[in-house]
Scaffold this motif. Structure first.
Motif, short mmCIF file in Angstrom:
data_model
loop_
_atom_site.label_atom_id
_atom_site.label_comp_id
_atom_site.label_asym_id
_atom_site.label_seq_id
_atom_site.Cartn_x
_atom_site.Cartn_y
_atom_site.Cartn_z
N ASN A 31 0.28 -0.53 -0.04
CA ASN A 31 -0.08 -0.01 0.06
C ASN A 31 1.02 1.09 0.06
OD1 ASN A 31 -2.54 -1.02 0.02
ND2 ASN A 31 -2.15 -1.90 2.66
N VAL A 32 1.28 1.38 -0.95
CA VAL A 32 1.94 2.61 -1.41
C VAL A 32 2.32 3.80 -2.03
CG1 VAL A 32 4.19 0.89 -1.13
CG2 VAL A 32 3.81 1.57 -3.34
N GLU A 33 1.11 3.51 -2.36
CA GLU A 33 0.22 4.90 -2.88
C GLU A 33 0.30 6.05 -2.70
OE1 GLU A 33 -1.64 1.93 -2.36
OE2 GLU A 33 -2.24 1.52 -3.77
N GLY A 34 0.31 6.22 -0.99
CA GLY A 34 -0.03 7.87 -0.55
C GLY A 34 1.56 8.27 -0.82
N GLY A 251 10.62 1.67 17.00
CA GLY A 251 11.31 1.97 16.51
C GLY A 251 11.40 3.64 17.06
N LEU A 252 10.80 4.11 15.92
CA LEU A 252 11.06 5.69 15.73
C LEU A 252 9.36 6.35 17.32
CD1 LEU A 252 10.30 6.02 12.49
CD2 LEU A 252 12.53 6.34 13.66
N GLY A 253 8.70 5.55 17.22
CA GLY A 253 8.00 5.56 18.58
C GLY A 253 8.59 5.74 19.74
N GLY A 254 9.60 4.85 20.14
CA GLY A 254 10.63 5.49 21.16
C GLY A 254 11.04 6.75 20.88
N LEU A 255 11.61 7.07 19.96
CA LEU A 255 12.32 8.74 19.63
C LEU A 255 11.34 10.16 19.47
CD1 LEU A 255 14.73 7.50 17.03
CD2 LEU A 255 15.52 8.34 20.18
N GLY A 256 9.93 9.26 20.00
CA GLY A 256 8.88 10.44 20.12
C GLY A 256 8.31 10.81 18.64
N ILE A 257 8.42 9.99 17.34
CA ILE A 257 8.10 10.45 15.89
C ILE A 257 6.61 9.84 16.09
CG2 ILE A 257 7.78 9.68 13.79
CD1 ILE A 257 10.29 11.49 14.96
N ASP A 258 5.30 10.12 15.85
CA ASP A 258 4.11 9.81 16.04
C ASP A 258 3.75 9.20 14.92
OD1 ASP A 258 2.48 10.70 13.20
OD2 ASP A 258 4.16 12.57 14.16
N LEU A 263 4.68 5.06 9.94
CA LEU A 263 3.99 4.46 9.42
C LEU A 263 4.20 4.75 7.50
CD1 LEU A 263 2.82 1.85 8.30
CD2 LEU A 263 0.31 3.86 7.95
N SER A 264 4.80 5.97 7.25
CA SER A 264 4.44 6.70 6.28
C SER A 264 6.32 5.87 5.93
CB SER A 264 4.65 7.85 5.85
OG SER A 264 3.28 8.60 5.89
N LEU A 267 7.21 2.67 5.46
CA LEU A 267 6.14 2.06 4.09
C LEU A 267 7.57 2.53 2.74
CD1 LEU A 267 2.61 3.09 3.97
CD2 LEU A 267 3.89 1.09 4.00
N LEU A 268 7.92 4.04 2.84
CA LEU A 268 9.08 4.21 2.18
C LEU A 268 10.05 3.02 2.05
CD1 LEU A 268 10.54 6.12 0.77
CD2 LEU A 268 11.63 7.32 2.35
N LEU A 269 11.19 2.99 3.63
CA LEU A 269 11.96 1.68 3.39
C LEU A 269 11.71 0.07 2.95
CD1 LEU A 269 12.91 3.34 7.03
CD2 LEU A 269 13.83 3.77 4.89
#
Length: 318
Positions: A31-34, A251-258, A263-264, A267-269
């Protein structure tokens, strides 16, 4: 064409059909359309893909400059690249087992098994080593992930100690692994670790492509590396779809990323992985078929042509 070659060819075509079928399903599940509506630096994304591909080449050197000096680099790249590509579209890490089919034909079953198992342990050790180093530098404090990391670390150390004890006290086991208990194994480990470092760099560039600051992306890439690779030990969906996204969010949530942004990013990675491994795997698979069956196809074509020529000659005589 010999019956054995026909059988291998049939199996190869069957695998091809299965891989194509699962590839379509896996890519739909991403689901990478976005992403194409996001502000992404696609130049950095392309560089990230190239580094990801190059990391697979470096991983192949673990054979040619490590534990199997007799193997050529193209064969090593096929073993690594096709295996990873298959894992991206087939469930339960099936690609790890498929690698055995691409070793040189003269290799025995025992040798193939050793050359699959030993680098797999090296991959596990490299992931654990880099993840343990990544956690304090990343700065995230998710307790569940930290607990899982420490459990895996202690299990890894315990397994290593047990293995060394068995090697010392069991001569039969020592003789079984004696071929690989040398400096070449150390060299193999170097190339394995270097390949994972390059994958870490690819992740970092993917985050930079998402317009995160250069220095902040280093910490974020370490967090994503540790979280996704530890979770990826669970053999499940093709390409770890769902698990990879969960690991990235964790992983990113532990650094304060919403979660929405994380999620976006995931998907890119993940798209970078597919863009690197699927074309590489398809190219290497076609090349391997050409090498294994090219002569057989040519011979079969000549035989059929001779038959057609004889049939036309006989028809003209009549």
């Amino acid at each position: 064409m010999p019956t054995n070659t026909k059988l291998k060819l049939s199996i190869g075509l069957t695998i091809t059909a299965i891989v194509i079928y699962y590839s379509i399903g896996a890519l739909k599940g991403l689901n990478v359309e976005g992403l194409f509506h996001s502000d992404i630096n696609w130049s950095f994304t392309v560089v990230s893909v190239i580094i990801f591909v190059y990391a697979n080449y470096i991983r192949g050197l673990a054979y040619t400059r490590g534990i199997d000096r007799d193997m050529d680099r193209m064969t090593a790249l096929q073993i690594v690249g096709i295996g990873h590509a298959a894992n991206m579209v087939l469930p339960f890490h099936v690609g790890e087992g498929l690698r055995a089919a691409f070793f040189p034909s003269g290799y025995s079953a025992i040798r193939r098994t050793n050359l699959l198992v030993i680098p797999a342990f090296a991959d596990f050790a490299a992931i654990m080593m880099l993840s343990i180093l990544a956690v304090p530098f990343a700065g995230f404090k998710d307790q569940n992930l930290l607990k899982a990391l420490w459990i895996l670390t202690f299990l890894c150390i315990a397994a290593l100690i047990l293995f060394m004890i068995l090697i010392v006290f069991l001569p039969r086991l020592r003789s079984y692994f004696s071929e690989y208990l040398n400096f070449d194994t150390v060299k193999m480990m170097f190339w394995v670790i270097l390949s994972w470092i390059l994958l870490l760099v690819s992740t970092w560039l993917g985050l930079v492509a998402f317009d995160f600051p250069w220095m902040a992306s280093i910490r974020m890439s370490l967090a994503v590396f540790a979280a996704t690779n530890i979770i990826n030990f669970i053999p499940a969906t093709p390409g770890a779809i769902g698990l990879f996204e969960y690991g990235t969010i964790l992983g990113l949530g532990g650094l304060g990323i919403d979660q929405t942004t994380a999620l976006s990013v995931s998907l890119l990675l993940h798209l970078i992985q597919y863009a690197a491994l699927l074309p590489l795997g398809i190219f290497l698979y076609i090349k391997s078929l050409h090498g294994q069956y090219g002569k057989a196809f040519t011979k079969m074509w000549h035989i059929n042509r001779q038959k057609d020529t004889k049939w036309l000659t006989l028809k003209r005589i009549k």
